[in-house]
Structure formats: C-alpha cells, structure tokens
Write an enzyme that holds these catalytic residues in place. Structure first.
Site, PDB file in Angstrom:
ATOM      1  CB  THR A  57      48.543  36.202  38.367  1.00  8.64           C
ATOM      2  OG1 THR A  57      47.179  36.476  37.450  1.00  8.64           O
ATOM      3  CG2 THR A  57      48.060  35.153  39.142  1.00  8.64           C
ATOM      4  CG  ASP A  58      52.183  38.064  35.342  1.00  7.97           C
ATOM      5  OD1 ASP A  58      51.307  37.530  35.003  1.00  7.97           O
ATOM      6  OD2 ASP A  58      53.543  38.037  35.237  1.00  7.97           O
ATOM      7  CB  SER A  84      32.248  51.227  50.666  1.00  8.05           C
ATOM      8  OG  SER A  84      32.359  50.422  49.600  1.00  8.05           O
ATOM      9  CG  ASN A  85      34.766  46.190  48.848  1.00  9.17           C
ATOM     10  OD1 ASN A  85      34.234  45.331  49.315  1.00  9.17           O
ATOM     11  ND2 ASN A  85      34.529  47.045  48.014  1.00  9.17           N
ATOM     12  CD  GLU A 134      32.397  45.188  44.982  1.00  8.58           C
ATOM     13  OE1 GLU A 134      33.523  45.683  45.598  1.00  8.58           O
ATOM     14  OE2 GLU A 134      31.728  45.939  43.949  1.00  8.58           O
ATOM     15  CG  LEU A 194      43.773  44.011  34.343  1.00 11.11           C
ATOM     16  CD1 LEU A 194      44.428  44.883  35.526  1.00 11.11           C
ATOM     17  CD2 LEU A 194      43.610  45.019  33.149  1.00 11.11           C
ATOM     18  CB  ILE A 246      47.570  48.550  35.663  1.00 15.14           C
ATOM     19  CG1 ILE A 246      46.174  48.557  35.030  1.00 15.14           C
ATOM     20  CG2 ILE A 246      48.403  47.196  35.226  1.00 15.14           C
ATOM     21  CD1 ILE A 246      46.229  48.620  33.762  1.00 15.14           C
ATOM     22  CG  HIS A 273      37.062  42.789  38.787  1.00 12.77           C
ATOM     23  ND1 HIS A 273      37.808  43.977  38.380  1.00 12.77           N
ATOM     24  CD2 HIS A 273      36.262  42.205  38.160  1.00 12.77           C
ATOM     25  CE1 HIS A 273      37.381  44.330  37.122  1.00 12.77           C
ATOM     26  NE2 HIS A 273      36.334  43.266  36.984  1.00 12.77           N
TER      27      HIS A 273
HETATM   28  C1  GAR Z   1      34.555  48.303  44.214  1.00 12.91           C
HETATM   29  O1  GAR Z   1      33.517  48.320  43.511  1.00 12.91           O
HETATM   30  C2  GAR Z   1      35.779  47.412  43.881  1.00 12.91           C
HETATM   31  O2  GAR Z   1      35.257  46.235  43.589  1.00 12.91           O
HETATM   32  C3  GAR Z   1      36.239  47.913  42.679  1.00 12.91           C
HETATM   33  O3  GAR Z   1      36.254  49.420  42.880  1.00 12.91           O
HETATM   34  C4  GAR Z   1      35.243  49.717  43.899  1.00 12.91           C
HETATM   35  C5  GAR Z   1      35.598  50.570  45.281  1.00 12.91           C
HETATM   36  O4  GAR Z   1      34.829  50.630  46.047  1.00 12.91           O
HETATM   37  N1  GAR Z   1      37.496  47.510  42.152  1.00 12.91           N
HETATM   38  C6  GAR Z   1      38.085  47.412  40.875  1.00 12.91           C
HETATM   39  O5  GAR Z   1      37.267  47.911  39.966  1.00 12.91           O
HETATM   40  C7  GAR Z   1      39.273  47.065  40.808  1.00 12.91           C
HETATM   41  N2  GAR Z   1      39.625  46.453  39.357  1.00 12.91           N
HETATM   42  P1  GAR Z   1      35.277  51.099  47.582  1.00 12.91           P
HETATM   43  O6  GAR Z   1      36.554  52.330  47.565  1.00 12.91           O
HETATM   44  O7  GAR Z   1      34.006  51.842  47.843  1.00 12.91           O
HETATM   45  O8  GAR Z   1      35.491  49.858  48.071  1.00 12.91           O
END
Ligand code: GAR
Length: 213
Positions: free
Chosen positions: A138-139, A14-15, A171, A141, A89, A106
């Site tokens: 960055t490295d 969705s993002n 987001e 997490l 990761i 995130h």
């Molecule tokens: C989103 O909430 C994004 O922030 C999260 O996964 C979801 C993906 O949704 N990302 C993480 O947790 C990365 N550490 P989407 O596939 O609908 O964009």
C-alpha cells in the site's frame, strides 16, 4: 493459462532465483531492475527470461522514474508485480496503478522494523524472535496486508550477517509459498487482512526451530 508476473529486483536476486526454481504455476514474463549491474539480471537472462533496466538515476523525479518503470512493466501485462529486493520507494500513483497487484517481501516481522537495516534494528532492540513478511503493498512504506510470515530465533552472538542469512533462508521458502497460493486463487482480501482458502490461517510461516549451531 498460467497467470503472469513481472519481478522487480535491485541486486543479488536470491529471492527471484528461489521463485524461478520453485516450479510455480506462474509465467515469469520479465525481470526488471533499476540497477544495470544487478547480478540477478544475468541469472534471469540465463534462464531465457526477458530482462530490462530502468535506471532511476536517469530521471529527475520519483514520479518520472515510476512512470517509466510502469511503462516497462505494463508491456508484459502482468497480473502481479513481485518486488524481490527492489530498493526504491514507490510513489502513491504507482502503488494505486497496481492496487492489489503489488506484492513485496520484507526482512522483518512487520510492523516491526520497517525501512532499511532490519537485522541491525532487530539486534539493537534485543528481540528474541525475528523473521520476514510477504505482504501486499500500500502507499504506507513497509505496511499493507500480510500474506505470510516466518519467524527465526535470534541467538546469542548473532551478527547482522548471521541473522540475515537465517532470515533469508526463510524468505526463499515463504515467497514461493505465497505466490503459489496467489496463482492457485487461494488468497482473498477480507478488508485489510488476507485470508488463505477463505480463512485466517497461520500455518504458512511457522517452522520447526533450526538447530542451534
Ligand atoms: C531481501 O532480504 C529482501 O527481503 C530485502 O532485500 C533483500 C534482497 O535480497 N528487501 C527489502 O529490504 C525491501 N524493503 P535478494 O536480492 O537476494 O532477494
């Protein structure tokens, strides 16, 4: 010429969809997933964007997977690699290869709640404000210089699903905003802090409170 990005996804996308529909001055050269059944891949393909799958299960080490992923990405010579729900990761070598060219979203107000299940973590901690963060990778997490954050209230009776949906709506707004700033050459590194238009700005992520349902 428009700057080029490659988007990495693992699922729903969705993002990615929000980025594709934001009319950004950016060329999305490809969408790549580590999961062949990521629904976001279909959506990208339907818009004529090249897609690829690099399945992490086909590799015995993280380094081998990352090398194959890097190879797939670099065929498109992107100026920026955009992690949009990419749930792997990444090795220090991979991160170093894309130094200052790897950006992530995130679902928490970092540095709070790195890792998985961020909405569950927020509810368990009893925080009243939660949100999301766009940051360079960055490295370490879920760390790295912050570009923009958006905050949402945590409401009485919230569940993970309710809170996650409230954060996700933000987001979709801030990731496109961050990418527009990047494409317009407005992001600048000041040591480990990102400035917009040369200043430490905090206008991007603040929104009027949403009405309480
Ligand atoms: C989103 O909430 C994004 O922030 C999260 O996964 C979801 C993906 O949704 N990302 C993480 O947790 C990365 N550490 P989407 O596939 O609908 O964009």
């Amino acid at each position: 010429m428009k700057p080029t990005i490659v988007i990495l996804i693992s699922g729903r996308g969705s993002n990615m969809a929000a980025i594709l529909s934001a009319s950004l001055p950016i060329k999305v050269a490809a969408v790549i997933s580590n999961q062949a059944d990521a629904t976001g891949l279909e959506l990208a393909a339907a818009q004529g964007i090249p897609t690829a799958v690099v399945d992490h299960r086909a590799f015995s080490t993280r380094e081998d997977f990352d090398a194959a992923l890097q190879n797939a990405i670099d065929q498109f010579s992107p100026q920026l690699v955009v992690l949009a729900g990419f749930m792997r990761i990444l090795s220090p070598q991979f991160v170093a290869h894309y130094e200052k060219r790897l950006i992530n979203i995130h679902p928490s107000l970092l540095p709070a709640f790195p890792g998985l299940h961020t909405h569950r973590q927020a509810l368990a901690a009893g925080v009243r404000i939660h949100g999301c963060t766009v940051h360079f990778v960055t490295d370490r997490l879920d760390h790295g210089p912050i570009v923009v954050q958006a905050a949402v209230p945590v409401l009485q009776g919230d569940t993970e699903a309710l809170l996650s949906a409230r954060v996700l709506r933000r987001e979709h707004v801030i990731y496109s905003r961050a990418l527009r700033w990047w494409a317009e050459g407005r992001l600048h590194w000041q040591e480990d802090c990102i400035h917009v238009d040369g200043e430490f700005q905090n206008f991007g992520g603040l929104s009027a409170p949403e009405p309480v349902a």
